[in-house]
Scaffold this motif. Structure first.
Motif, PDB file in Angstrom:
ATOM      1  N   SER A  41       0.841  -1.194   0.000  1.00 33.01           N
ATOM      2  CA  SER A  41       0.000   0.000   0.000  1.00 33.01           C
ATOM      3  C   SER A  41       0.872   1.238   0.000  1.00 33.01           C
ATOM      4  O   SER A  41       2.046   1.195   0.365  1.00 33.01           O
ATOM      5  N   TYR A  42       0.261   2.380  -0.393  1.00 38.40           N
ATOM      6  CA  TYR A  42       0.988   3.644  -0.499  1.00 38.40           C
ATOM      7  C   TYR A  42       0.050   4.780  -0.086  1.00 38.40           C
ATOM      8  O   TYR A  42      -1.175   4.661  -0.158  1.00 38.40           O
ATOM      9  N   ALA A  43       0.647   5.902   0.359  1.00 40.44           N
ATOM     10  CA  ALA A  43      -0.140   7.048   0.806  1.00 40.44           C
ATOM     11  C   ALA A  43      -0.656   7.819  -0.395  1.00 40.44           C
ATOM     12  O   ALA A  43       0.092   8.134  -1.320  1.00 40.44           O
ATOM     13  N   ALA A  44      -1.954   8.103  -0.382  1.00 41.93           N
ATOM     14  CA  ALA A  44      -2.570   8.903  -1.436  1.00 41.93           C
ATOM     15  C   ALA A  44      -3.716   9.687  -0.817  1.00 41.93           C
ATOM     16  O   ALA A  44      -4.619   9.094  -0.230  1.00 41.93           O
ATOM     17  N   LEU A  48      -3.678   5.494   3.366  1.00 42.76           N
ATOM     18  CA  LEU A  48      -3.004   4.382   2.709  1.00 42.76           C
ATOM     19  C   LEU A  48      -3.962   3.716   1.726  1.00 42.76           C
ATOM     20  O   LEU A  48      -5.097   3.387   2.072  1.00 42.76           O
ATOM     21  N   THR A  49      -3.508   3.540   0.499  1.00 40.28           N
ATOM     22  CA  THR A  49      -4.311   2.932  -0.557  1.00 40.28           C
ATOM     23  C   THR A  49      -3.716   1.583  -0.922  1.00 40.28           C
ATOM     24  O   THR A  49      -2.508   1.476  -1.136  1.00 40.28           O
ATOM     25  N   GLN A  50      -4.561   0.554  -0.978  1.00 42.16           N
ATOM     26  CA  GLN A  50      -4.094  -0.792  -1.308  1.00 42.16           C
ATOM     27  C   GLN A  50      -3.682  -0.851  -2.775  1.00 42.16           C
ATOM     28  O   GLN A  50      -4.404  -0.401  -3.664  1.00 42.16           O
ATOM     29  N   ALA A  51      -2.504  -1.404  -3.054  1.00 39.88           N
ATOM     30  CA  ALA A  51      -2.058  -1.587  -4.432  1.00 39.88           C
ATOM     31  C   ALA A  51      -2.827  -2.744  -5.048  1.00 39.88           C
ATOM     32  O   ALA A  51      -2.967  -3.794  -4.428  1.00 39.88           O
ATOM     33  N   PRO A  52      -3.375  -2.600  -6.272  1.00 31.47           N
ATOM     34  CA  PRO A  52      -4.112  -3.709  -6.894  1.00 31.47           C
ATOM     35  C   PRO A  52      -3.187  -4.880  -7.183  1.00 31.47           C
ATOM     36  O   PRO A  52      -1.969  -4.719  -7.307  1.00 31.47           O
ATOM     37  N   VAL A 105      -0.796   3.723  -9.142  1.00 28.62           N
ATOM     38  CA  VAL A 105       0.102   3.144  -8.134  1.00 28.62           C
ATOM     39  C   VAL A 105       1.508   3.699  -8.310  1.00 28.62           C
ATOM     40  O   VAL A 105       2.165   4.109  -7.353  1.00 28.62           O
ATOM     41  N   GLU A 106       1.988   3.710  -9.565  1.00 31.58           N
ATOM     42  CA  GLU A 106       3.351   4.176  -9.839  1.00 31.58           C
ATOM     43  C   GLU A 106       3.528   5.633  -9.412  1.00 31.58           C
ATOM     44  O   GLU A 106       4.533   5.990  -8.771  1.00 31.58           O
ATOM     45  N   ASN A 107       2.575   6.494  -9.758  1.00 24.74           N
ATOM     46  CA  ASN A 107       2.684   7.910  -9.403  1.00 24.74           C
ATOM     47  C   ASN A 107       2.690   8.094  -7.884  1.00 24.74           C
ATOM     48  O   ASN A 107       3.465   8.881  -7.334  1.00 24.74           O
ATOM     49  N   GLY A 108       1.796   7.355  -7.175  1.00 26.35           N
ATOM     50  CA  GLY A 108       1.757   7.464  -5.727  1.00 26.35           C
ATOM     51  C   GLY A 108       3.021   6.942  -5.072  1.00 26.35           C
ATOM     52  O   GLY A 108       3.555   7.537  -4.125  1.00 26.35           O
ATOM     53  N   ILE A 140       2.794   6.669   8.169  1.00 28.43           N
ATOM     54  CA  ILE A 140       3.196   5.608   7.243  1.00 28.43           C
ATOM     55  C   ILE A 140       2.837   6.048   5.834  1.00 28.43           C
ATOM     56  O   ILE A 140       1.686   6.387   5.550  1.00 28.43           O
ATOM     57  N   ILE A 141       3.825   6.022   4.950  1.00 26.51           N
ATOM     58  CA  ILE A 141       3.556   6.421   3.559  1.00 26.51           C
ATOM     59  C   ILE A 141       3.742   5.263   2.583  1.00 26.51           C
ATOM     60  O   ILE A 141       3.229   5.320   1.470  1.00 26.51           O
ATOM     61  N   LEU A 142       4.459   4.202   2.996  1.00 24.97           N
ATOM     62  CA  LEU A 142       4.632   3.033   2.140  1.00 24.97           C
ATOM     63  C   LEU A 142       4.692   1.778   3.013  1.00 24.97           C
ATOM     64  O   LEU A 142       5.298   1.803   4.083  1.00 24.97           O
ATOM     65  N   LYS A 143       4.061   0.691   2.544  1.00 21.25           N
ATOM     66  CA  LYS A 143       4.131  -0.589   3.244  1.00 21.25           C
ATOM     67  C   LYS A 143       4.526  -1.673   2.248  1.00 21.25           C
ATOM     68  O   LYS A 143       3.999  -1.717   1.140  1.00 21.25           O
TER      69      LYS A 143
END
Length: 386
Positions: A41-44, A48-52, A105-108, A140-143
């Motif tokens: 996941s990444y911060a957006a 935190l947004t789950q990566a597909p 996802v890439e941009n975030g 948390i910005i990246l997991k």
């Protein structure tokens, strides 16, 4: 020497030893370096947004250089790691274009990475180690997670999505059939129901074996060589397999003829040793093929990879089938020459003929199919297989 001086020297030595031991212990503390991490996941927008599942974004830290996949493009940048402090430079990214969800996802991911100031580990829900990256505000910005050697949660999630989609189509067609009787629609419903049943069987076996990462890479390769009609009934065999086994599964065809069948992925030399040992244990004469209807015939000859016998009232047929079209096969990082599938088929009766007929039948009972090779083919083709 004065006792006081001796005591001071001993105390000094103890302090030096203690400090050295502490420094050594500190140096052995795990860090995120040297491991390929999978983005979870990444911060957006402050959350935190789950990566597909289809966005394969990764991170690897090694010798001051951070590299990986941003989801679509690859990237590289410098990093500095000191205790729990971690910072990155601006990443350099390739310029390929991808679908909108993957590019989001890439941009975030690429926007969050340079904002990192600290890292930490935490145990995941199944005991695996998760990596968290934090910004200056402590958020948390990246997991990340370590990727599994077997099937991942993304694989099972994708399979579940296919099941949901096919079930929705079945429901829609069934509703139409309640008003209009159309043969083609009924046939489609039956076809989809068979597919759903097979997929449900695979998913149930994965969940029974432990969910994410249940099957090893070698077991997944072996499943590709097993007929689709019985693949959903197969479960892993582990712990007591013959020497040389890379993967093994037991399947239940649910027929009157066959009680169970086991498949073993092995190098040819190992499969040949196992085959000949089993035949010899049951008094099968060497270099005799296994004619249908007769028991106890056939040790492995250069032109034959089949044998049969009766053990405790149960008919057995053993076969060795060349896999991967005589190519090398890469399994769990190991390049395997002359890969074969050793097949052990057992009946609930002492009748060889129908069991042998099932094993050699050209229709749905065919015991194996070619496994597509992984990696580069080799030449010339294999010339010493069964």
């Amino acid at each position: 020497m004065c006792p006081t001086v001796i005591m001071r020297l001993a105390l000094s030595a103890a302090l030096i030893f203690t400090g050295a031991a502490a420094a050594a212990a500190q140096s052995e503390e795990p860090t995120p370096e040297g491991t390929t991490w999978q983005l979870v996941s990444y911060a957006a927008g402050g959350e935190l947004t789950q990566a597909p599942w289809n966005a394969d974004a990764t991170l690897r830290l090694e010798d001051g250089q951070a590299t990986g996949s941003a989801g679509c493009n690859s990237f590289a940048t410098a990093y500095e790691l000191d205790a729990d402090s971690l910072t990155f430079g601006e990443p350099i990214i390739t310029t390929a274009g991808c679908s909108d969800p993957v590019m989001e996802v890439e941009n975030g991911y690429m926007a969050a990475l340079p904002e990192t100031v600290r890292w930490a580990f935490d145990a995941g829900p199944t005991g695996e180690r998760d990596l968290y990256l934090y910004d200056a505000a402590g958020d948390i910005i990246l997991k990340f997670q370590q990727p599994s050697a077997g099937l991942t949660r993304a694989d099972i999630g994708a399979l579940s999505a296919v099941l949901d989609g096919q079930q929705a189509e079945i429901d829609g067609l069934t509703q139409r059939l309640s008003n209009v009787s159309i043969g083609a629609l009924r046939d489609r419903v039956k076809e989809l129901e068979v597919q759903v049943k097979q997929l449900q069987g695979v998913l149930a076996q994965l969940q029974k074996a432990g969910g994410s990462g249940a099957l090893t890479t070698a077991e997944q390769v072996l499943l590709k060589g097993i007929p689709a009609a019985i693949r959903s009934t197969c479960v892993p065999l582990r712990g007591s397999n013959p020497t040389g086994t890379l993967a093994a599964v037991r399947c239940d065809p649910s027929t009157i003829v066959v009680d169970e069948v086991a498949y073993y992925l092995m190098p040819y030399a190992a499969a040949k040793r196992v085959f000949n040992a089993v035949m010899a244990d049951h008094g099968v004469p060497q270099r005799h093929r296994c004619p249908a209807g007769k028991a106890s015939r056939g040790l492995l000859a250069p032109s034959s990879g089949e044998g049969c016998f009766v053990d405790s009232g149960r008919a057995n047929v053993r076969l060795i089938e060349m896999a991967a079209d005589c190519h090398q096969l890469k399994v769990a990082g190991r390049q395997l020459s002359e890969p074969v599938i050793y097949v052990a088929i057992e009946s609930g009766s002492d009748s060889i003929a129908p069991l042998f007929g099932w094993a050699k039948d050209s229709e749905g009972s065919k015991v194996t199919k070619a496994i597509p090779h992984a990696g580069q083919p080799v030449s010339p083709a294999c010339d010493s297989g069964p």
